[in-house]
Design a protein around this motif. Structure first.
Motif, PDB file in Angstrom:
ATOM      1  N   ASP A 127       0.829  -1.211   0.000  1.00 13.59           N
ATOM      2  CA  ASP A 127       0.000   0.000   0.000  1.00 13.59           C
ATOM      3  C   ASP A 127       0.863   1.260   0.000  1.00 13.59           C
ATOM      4  N   ARG A 128       1.998   1.212   0.718  1.00 12.32           N
ATOM      5  CA  ARG A 128       2.896   2.376   0.768  1.00 12.32           C
ATOM      6  C   ARG A 128       3.488   2.700  -0.590  1.00 12.32           C
ATOM      7  N   THR A 129       3.641   1.702  -1.452  1.00 15.09           N
ATOM      8  CA  THR A 129       4.201   1.964  -2.774  1.00 15.09           C
ATOM      9  C   THR A 129       3.233   2.768  -3.630  1.00 15.09           C
ATOM     10  N   GLY A 130       1.923   2.636  -3.343  1.00 14.58           N
ATOM     11  CA  GLY A 130       0.919   3.324  -4.144  1.00 14.58           C
ATOM     12  C   GLY A 130       0.679   2.664  -5.494  1.00 14.58           C
ATOM     13  N   LEU A 131       1.261   1.496  -5.713  1.00 16.96           N
ATOM     14  CA  LEU A 131       1.125   0.806  -6.989  1.00 16.96           C
ATOM     15  C   LEU A 131      -0.047  -0.159  -6.969  1.00 16.96           C
ATOM     16  N   SER A 132      -0.665  -0.331  -8.130  1.00 22.78           N
ATOM     17  CA  SER A 132      -1.677  -1.379  -8.271  1.00 22.78           C
ATOM     18  C   SER A 132      -0.940  -2.713  -8.339  1.00 22.78           C
ATOM     19  N   LEU A 133      -1.676  -3.811  -8.242  1.00 23.28           N
ATOM     20  CA  LEU A 133      -1.033  -5.126  -8.348  1.00 23.28           C
ATOM     21  C   LEU A 133      -0.418  -5.341  -9.728  1.00 23.28           C
ATOM     22  N   ILE A 134      -1.054  -4.795 -10.750  1.00 28.23           N
ATOM     23  CA  ILE A 134      -0.509  -4.914 -12.102  1.00 28.23           C
ATOM     24  C   ILE A 134       0.817  -4.156 -12.199  1.00 28.23           C
TER      25      ILE A 134
END
Length: 174
Positions: free
Chosen positions: A28-35
């Motif tokens: 969550d901290r990365t702010g990235l989606s799973l894709i």
């Protein structure tokens, strides 16, 4: 934690629950989606779904890749990974054997061996066979290796011949 996360199974050992919750927070901290996380770490979206929903333990390299993307200390998370993998339920039965495909470090294997004592895998000779999950990746067969080498040589030869033929045509067209 993200509202999108499925609740973790109640029967999950506390070490595994804590590790997966920490991985979820890190993701969550990365702010990235799973894709996007899959593209950044070379592990697929579906793999990350399995890891982050505690359906399968992540490989150590996946944890290290997530830490790198998040700018987090990989050693600390890899130590947590070892604790979690030792407690990870195998096949939902709540056993302490790591899931198939998980390779523990030498320290973790030594720790497990000391706790286990004699194993039930002992045959008539009394020697225990190494568990399937510790054998590491399989090497390709010799036939496949030879086929790969031959096909690579054939493609390289064709490319060289095409380049020579093109050079000859250019020379003759002058």
């Amino acid at each position: 934690m993200s509202a999108a996360w499925r609740p973790l199974p109640e029967a999950l050992p506390p070490e595994v629950r804590h590790f997966v919750e920490q991985l979820r927070l890190l993701k969550d901290r990365t702010g990235l989606s799973l894709i996007a996380l899959g593209k950044e770490t070379a592990y697929s979206k579906s793999s990350w779904q399995r890891y982050l929903n505690a359906q399968q333990p992540p490989p150590r390299q996946a944890v290290a890749a997530l830490c790198k993307v998040a700018g987090e200390d990989g050693e600390r998370f890899c130590a947590r990974w070892e604790v979690a993998v030792r407690a990870w339920p195998r096949g939902g039965a709540g056993g302490t054997e790591p899931a198939p495909g998980v390779v523990l470090s030498k320290a973790a294997k030594t720790s497990r061996a000391g706790k286990a004592g004699k194993t039930s895998r002992a045959g008539k000779t009394g020697k225990s066979a190494p568990p399937a999950w510790s054998r590491g990746p399989r090497r390709p067969s010799r036939a496949r290796s030879a086929w790969t080498w031959r096909s690579t040589a054939a493609v390289t030869t064709l490319l060289v011949l095409a380049a020579l033929f093109e050079g000859l045509l250019r020379f003759l067209m002058r």
